[in-house]
Each structure stands twice: as C-alpha cells, then as structure tokens.
Scaffold this motif. Sequence first.
Motif, PDB file in Angstrom:
ATOM      1  N   MET A 288      35.269  44.786  42.116  1.00 35.07           N
ATOM      2  CA  MET A 288      35.638  44.623  43.531  1.00 35.07           C
ATOM      3  C   MET A 288      37.042  44.052  43.693  1.00 35.07           C
ATOM      4  SD  MET A 288      32.761  43.136  46.064  1.00 35.07           S
ATOM      5  CE  MET A 288      31.225  44.010  46.158  1.00 35.07           C
ATOM      6  N   GLU A 289      37.612  43.518  42.612  1.00 38.33           N
ATOM      7  CA  GLU A 289      38.901  42.840  42.705  1.00 38.33           C
ATOM      8  C   GLU A 289      40.050  43.727  43.198  1.00 38.33           C
ATOM      9  OE1 GLU A 289      39.362  39.596  42.819  1.00 38.33           O
ATOM     10  OE2 GLU A 289      37.191  39.533  42.589  1.00 38.33           O
ATOM     11  N   PRO A 290      40.179  44.997  42.762  1.00 35.22           N
ATOM     12  CA  PRO A 290      41.272  45.814  43.318  1.00 35.22           C
ATOM     13  C   PRO A 290      41.175  45.955  44.840  1.00 35.22           C
ATOM     14  CG  PRO A 290      40.431  46.812  41.324  1.00 35.22           C
ATOM     15  CD  PRO A 290      39.483  45.687  41.669  1.00 35.22           C
ATOM     16  N   PHE A 291      39.962  46.130  45.357  1.00 33.08           N
ATOM     17  CA  PHE A 291      39.776  46.198  46.809  1.00 33.08           C
ATOM     18  C   PHE A 291      40.175  44.870  47.445  1.00 33.08           C
ATOM     19  CE2 PHE A 291      37.273  45.587  50.663  1.00 33.08           C
ATOM     20  CZ  PHE A 291      37.561  46.741  51.371  1.00 33.08           C
ATOM     21  N   ALA A 292      39.723  43.777  46.859  1.00 35.59           N
ATOM     22  CA  ALA A 292      40.029  42.441  47.393  1.00 35.59           C
ATOM     23  C   ALA A 292      41.536  42.203  47.419  1.00 35.59           C
ATOM     24  CB  ALA A 292      39.323  41.365  46.571  1.00 35.59           C
ATOM     25  N   ARG A 293      42.234  42.571  46.350  1.00 39.39           N
ATOM     26  CA  ARG A 293      43.691  42.382  46.301  1.00 39.39           C
ATOM     27  C   ARG A 293      44.395  43.261  47.343  1.00 39.39           C
ATOM     28  NH1 ARG A 293      42.577  42.288  40.805  1.00 39.39           N
ATOM     29  NH2 ARG A 293      43.219  44.459  40.548  1.00 39.39           N
ATOM     30  N   THR A 294      43.908  44.487  47.508  1.00 37.86           N
ATOM     31  CA  THR A 294      44.524  45.415  48.461  1.00 37.86           C
ATOM     32  C   THR A 294      44.366  44.904  49.886  1.00 37.86           C
ATOM     33  OG1 THR A 294      44.133  47.279  46.977  1.00 37.86           O
ATOM     34  CG2 THR A 294      44.545  47.809  49.289  1.00 37.86           C
TER      35      THR A 294
END
Length: 186
Positions: free
Chosen positions: A68-74
């Motif tokens: 989920m981290e790429p979504f969270a960073r975006t």
Amino acid sequence: MRPLRYSINVTLDGCCDHRAMVPDEELHRHATGILARADALLFGRVTYEMMEAAFRPPAPTGARPDWMEPFARTIDAAKKYVVSSTLKRVDWNAELVRGDLGAAVQQLKQEPGRGLYVGGVKLPLALAELGLIDEYEFVVQPRLVGRGPTLFAGLSKRLDLELVSRREFGSGAVAMRYEPRSLNRR
C-alpha cells in the motif's frame, strides 16, 4: 483544459462504502496509476478526512501492508483541493475551495496540466449535476453487501455514458471507464 476524472470502488449491488471493499495489491497499483494521471485531487470534507487519517505520514508500524506504500506516498505528495463549508482550515498540501462550486472547479480545470481527480460520493454527485466530470471509472467488486451508500442517489437527470475501456483484475473486480456521451461528440 485539464480533465476531471472520477473513480470509485462499488459492489455489485451498488454499495460504495470503502469498508465493504477488500484491499488488494493489484487494485492499489491501479489506483496509484489513476492518481499519477492527476495534477491535483479534489475531495469533499469526508473523503479528505478519511484519506488523511489513512495515508498521512507517519503511519504506525504495521498499520498497512507494504504494497500500500506506493499509493500512500502518491496521495501524500499530491496537491489537494477540499470542498467544505465547515472546515476552517486544511493542511496536508491542501487548499479549501469555497463559494460557487461550479465556478471554482471550472477555474481549476482551466489550469494547464494532466488532469484532476475527484473521489467520494457527495461531491461527485454535485459535480455530475453541473456536468463537470469528464471521465467516470467504476471498479466493480465481486461482492454483495446489501447495505451502505449508493452512487449518485438523487441525481436529477439521466447521464448517458459511453464505455471507453474495461480491465479485469485477478480478484474478479472489473474497472470500467466511461465518458459522458456529450464529450464524445466534440
């Protein structure tokens, strides 16, 4: 003019409550791609507060899966516009939108860029009524829940859409992207 795109998860029986969905890595990659196509996000108060609570850093250790981290960073890095008459201020790279909704969103659409993304339930209804959404994506989850909020409840007039793409996911979810028929006749 940058387009205003809307995307939401919905169950087969029309529920759009995020708690009724099953998070999945492939769908989060897809959602990250949707956000990456936008210069800014447009949220109502409820969606803004929900996203901020879920994705504003720092996240407690183990609060969400690593995928989920790429979504969270975006979403964390994105410029956000928040439509609210009750919030006094916002931060998290956000600005309040007040006054005439149609005029404010038209002004945002006039700015150069790749596009705007809107999420949620109530704000997209108001934007659909004003004819401001250029693209609708419904990610239909293979689930029946028998309750919850539904999309576009109270829409005052029919809106005819044309399917422009379809994508199936390993989970059985299907993303269907539509444009208003009037846009296709330009």
